[in-house]
Design an enzyme around this catalytic site. Sequence first.
Site, mmCIF file in Angstrom:
data_model
loop_
_atom_site.group_PDB
_atom_site.id
_atom_site.type_symbol
_atom_site.label_atom_id
_atom_site.label_comp_id
_atom_site.label_asym_id
_atom_site.label_seq_id
_atom_site.Cartn_x
_atom_site.Cartn_y
_atom_site.Cartn_z
ATOM 1 N N GLY A 147 0.807 -1.217 -0.056
ATOM 2 C CA GLY A 147 0.077 -0.203 -0.008
ATOM 3 C C GLY A 147 0.906 1.301 0.021
ATOM 4 N N SER A 148 0.414 2.426 -0.796
ATOM 5 C CA SER A 148 1.386 3.525 -0.710
ATOM 6 C C SER A 148 0.658 4.712 -1.559
ATOM 7 C CB SER A 148 2.609 3.093 -1.801
ATOM 8 O OG SER A 148 2.155 2.382 -3.087
#
Length: 184
Positions: free
Chosen positions: A135-136
Site C-alpha cells: 500500500g502506498s
Amino acid sequence: FFRDPTRTFVPEPGLLVSPADGKVIKVEQLDTHPYVGGATTKISIFLSVFDVHVNRVPASGVVSHVTYNPGEYFAAYVDKASERNEQTEIGMITDTGDKILFKQIAGLIARRIVCRLKSGDTVVAGDRFGLIRFGSRTELFVPATATILVSPGDRVLGGETAIAKLALQSINFHSSVQAGRHDH
C-alpha cells in the site's frame, strides 16, 4: 502487487497520464512549490494493496532530479504521509518546457520504493519507472494553470488515464520558442 499489465497511452504535448493505479484522494491548490514554481496543484493517489504498484512517467521530457528522502511509515492515505513518509521525488521538465514533480511515497506496510530514473534521463509519458511495494501513495505536482481531468474519488490507471492537461498558452509559448519564433 507485482502485476505489470500492458497499458496504452498516446502521448501528446501537455497531456499528463496518471503515474499510478489507485483512487484520487485529494486535489489541492498550493500557493507555491519550490520545484514547480508559483501556484501549483497537487493530485494525490492512494494505492491499496489490491492495486497494481508499477509506477509510470506522467509526461514526456527530461528528468532533472531524483531525490530519495528517508522517513516514517504512516498510513499512505493520511495527509501527513505526504511530507513525513519515506519517499522518492522526481522533478522533470516536460516536452512543453513545464516543470512538474511526482513522488513515490511509502505507506504503513510499504517499506520498499524502487525508482529506476536518474537526472538527465529522457522519458516518454507512460514509461514504467519503478514501483512501491504494498500500500502506498503517489503524488503529482503541476502548474496551477493546468486543467485537472480527475476528481477525488475517481479511480485511475497508471500509464493509461489522462489526469491533467497543461495550459494551452504555455504549450503554444514553448512550441514557438522551440521553433525559434519569439512573437509572444
